[in-house]
Motif scaffolding. Structure first.
Motif, PDB file in Angstrom:
ATOM      1  N   PHE A   1       0.828  -1.209   0.000  1.00 33.72           N
ATOM      2  CA  PHE A   1       0.000   0.000   0.000  1.00 33.72           C
ATOM      3  C   PHE A   1       0.864   1.261   0.000  1.00 33.72           C
ATOM      4  O   PHE A   1       0.820   2.047   0.932  1.00 33.72           O
ATOM      5  N   TYR A   2       1.635   1.422  -1.056  1.00 34.56           N
ATOM      6  CA  TYR A   2       2.551   2.558  -1.148  1.00 34.56           C
ATOM      7  C   TYR A   2       1.826   3.817  -1.590  1.00 34.56           C
ATOM      8  O   TYR A   2       1.991   4.883  -0.988  1.00 34.56           O
ATOM      9  N   VAL A   3       1.023   3.707  -2.636  1.00 34.48           N
ATOM     10  CA  VAL A   3       0.256   4.882  -3.084  1.00 34.48           C
ATOM     11  C   VAL A   3      -1.235   4.729  -2.791  1.00 34.48           C
ATOM     12  O   VAL A   3      -2.062   5.458  -3.321  1.00 34.48           O
ATOM     13  N   HIS A   4      -1.566   3.756  -1.949  1.00 35.46           N
ATOM     14  CA  HIS A   4      -2.972   3.487  -1.629  1.00 35.46           C
ATOM     15  C   HIS A   4      -3.179   3.530  -0.118  1.00 35.46           C
ATOM     16  O   HIS A   4      -3.395   2.503   0.520  1.00 35.46           O
TER      17      HIS A   4
ATOM     18  N   PRO B   1      -6.176   8.348  -9.128  1.00 32.23           N
ATOM     19  CA  PRO B   1      -4.788   7.870  -9.088  1.00 32.23           C
ATOM     20  C   PRO B   1      -3.868   8.723  -9.960  1.00 32.23           C
ATOM     21  O   PRO B   1      -4.296   9.270 -10.968  1.00 32.23           O
ATOM     22  N   LYS B   2      -2.610   8.821  -9.534  1.00 36.74           N
ATOM     23  CA  LYS B   2      -1.633   9.568 -10.319  1.00 36.74           C
ATOM     24  C   LYS B   2      -0.819   8.611 -11.171  1.00 36.74           C
ATOM     25  O   LYS B   2      -0.716   7.432 -10.862  1.00 36.74           O
ATOM     26  N   ASP B   3      -0.225   9.143 -12.197  1.00 35.17           N
ATOM     27  CA  ASP B   3       0.611   8.349 -13.106  1.00 35.17           C
ATOM     28  C   ASP B   3      -0.148   7.110 -13.591  1.00 35.17           C
ATOM     29  O   ASP B   3      -1.276   7.208 -13.995  1.00 35.17           O
ATOM     30  N   ARG B   4       0.527   5.989 -13.491  1.00 31.79           N
ATOM     31  CA  ARG B   4      -0.134   4.791 -13.999  1.00 31.79           C
ATOM     32  C   ARG B   4      -0.653   3.884 -12.894  1.00 31.79           C
ATOM     33  O   ARG B   4      -0.966   2.725 -13.119  1.00 31.79           O
ATOM     34  N   ALA B   5      -0.725   4.436 -11.688  1.00 28.92           N
ATOM     35  CA  ALA B   5      -1.242   3.633 -10.573  1.00 28.92           C
ATOM     36  C   ALA B   5      -2.724   3.335 -10.805  1.00 28.92           C
ATOM     37  O   ALA B   5      -3.409   4.061 -11.512  1.00 28.92           O
TER      38      ALA B   5
END
Ligand SMILES: [Zn+2]
Length: 348
Positions: free
Chosen positions: A200-203, A226-230
């Motif tokens: 859960f790094y970007v979540h 979400p940012k980028d391709r997350a």
């Protein structure tokens, strides 16, 4: 005995099991699909007996029982399908129903999640992870996450009731978990990736899934889009995803309406407005063995207003009808994407 029934009961059980994807060892044993089985506890008695018995869970039966049970279909449907597949020249009663037949679930081979063995230690780790996060001092990203949920109309009692929590300091909790548990346990619980880091790094917003009040699964979400391709959601690695809010099923009265939704936030929104709801996490994630949990309910599928939601609705309508569930579907007004948006617009 009915002639067809007799013929079907004589179809070699081992052949059917293998065709369904089960691996038979020592010519007559396999891992039991009806309980969490580490050793091959299920024994097959070859024809003429042509039956099976599990020494782990006690399940016993013939080819029809086995076929019906693992596919989550009725005895009658199982009879028809087995006859259609294995008896030459058999004409099914309703031939049309076979044309668009969904592919039968193959449990042991293709779907790695089907081999998953639930371990109580996973729940211990999830609960500990949550407690640790709650006890950590509030950070800026926590405030952002809470505000995000509030902006989506979720009330604080609802967030608390669902025991939603936030990863407040990724590095700190990552280190905490690794200090306390082995990386192997963390990986088998689905929380850690191959590199041994928390997934859960970007979540940072975490939605727990419960069974009998215990956390059995976790789903992460980004704060906002979400940012980028997350991706918006992060699901546990390699674990089968249960239904969100499934504990509600035990309290459901016969004939009561139950909504099946896509997202956890949609489900929570309906619950906030007094409805009974569960969510699947995505439009195409229903396991036939769940059908028995829905028998008493009047099911309404209410998915997102997009292609995946629409085709998922059609598929699930068909699956549930075939499994004998009372089911209908609902669509959102044009321009409204999901249930949460629908209710928020109504209350503006
Ligand atoms: Zn068993």
């Amino acid at each position: 005995m009915d002639e067809l029934l007799e013929k079907v009961k004589a179809i070699d059980l081992r052949m059917v099991m293998e065709d369904l994807g089960y691996k038979i060892v020592q010519n007559r044993r396999m891992k039991c699909p009806f309980h969490e089985d580490d050793s091959p506890s299920l024994v097959i008695y070859p024809p003429p007996q042509n039956e099976f018995h599990c020494f782990g869970c006690g399940k016993h039966g013939d080819v029809l029982n086995f076929y019906a049970e693992v596919n989550g279909i009725s005895f009658k449907t199982a009879l028809d399908r087995l006859a259609y597949t294995y008896i030459p020249n058999y004409e099914p009663e309703n031939k049309r129903s076979f044309k668009n037949e969904p592919k039968l679930q193959v449990y042991n081979k293709k779907d790695p999640a089907a081999n998953y063995v639930y371990q109580p230690i996973h729940s211990d780790i999830y609960e500990d992870f949550r407690t640790h996060c709650l006890n950590y001092p509030t950070t800026e990203s926590t405030i952002a996450a809470v505000n995000y949920l509030r902006n989506r109309g979720l009330e604080d009692w609802n967030i608390r009731h669902n025991r939603v929590f936030m990863v407040k300091n990724y590095r700190e909790v990552n280190a905490y978990l690794k200090e306390k548990y082995s990386v192997a346990d963390l990986q088998s619980s689905g929380l850690m990736n191959q590199n041994g880091n928390l997934i859960f790094y970007v979540h940072p917003i975490i939605f727990p899934y419960f069974q009998n009040g215990r956390i059995v699964y976790l789903q992460g979400r980004t704060i906002g889009p979400p940012k980028d391709r997350a991706s918006k959601y992060q699901f546990l690695k390699g674990l089968p995803r249960p239904m969100f809010n499934s504990d509600i099923l035990a309290t459901l009265r016969t004939g009561k309406t139950l909504y099946i939704t896509e997202g956890a936030i949609d489900c929570m929104t309906l619950v906030q407005y007094g409805e009974a709801a569960i969510s699947l996490g995505s439009a195409k994630h229903f396991r036939p063995e769940w059908a028995k949990l829905l028998r008493r309910a009047k099911v309404i599928i209410w998915f997102d207003n997009d292609d995946a939601g629409r085709s998922g609705t059609q598929e699930l309508l068909k699956t549930l009808t075939e499994l004998g569930i009372t089911v209908s579907s609902k669509t959102l007004p044009e321009g409204v994407n999901d249930i949460n948006e629908y209710y928020n617009n109504k209350n503006k």
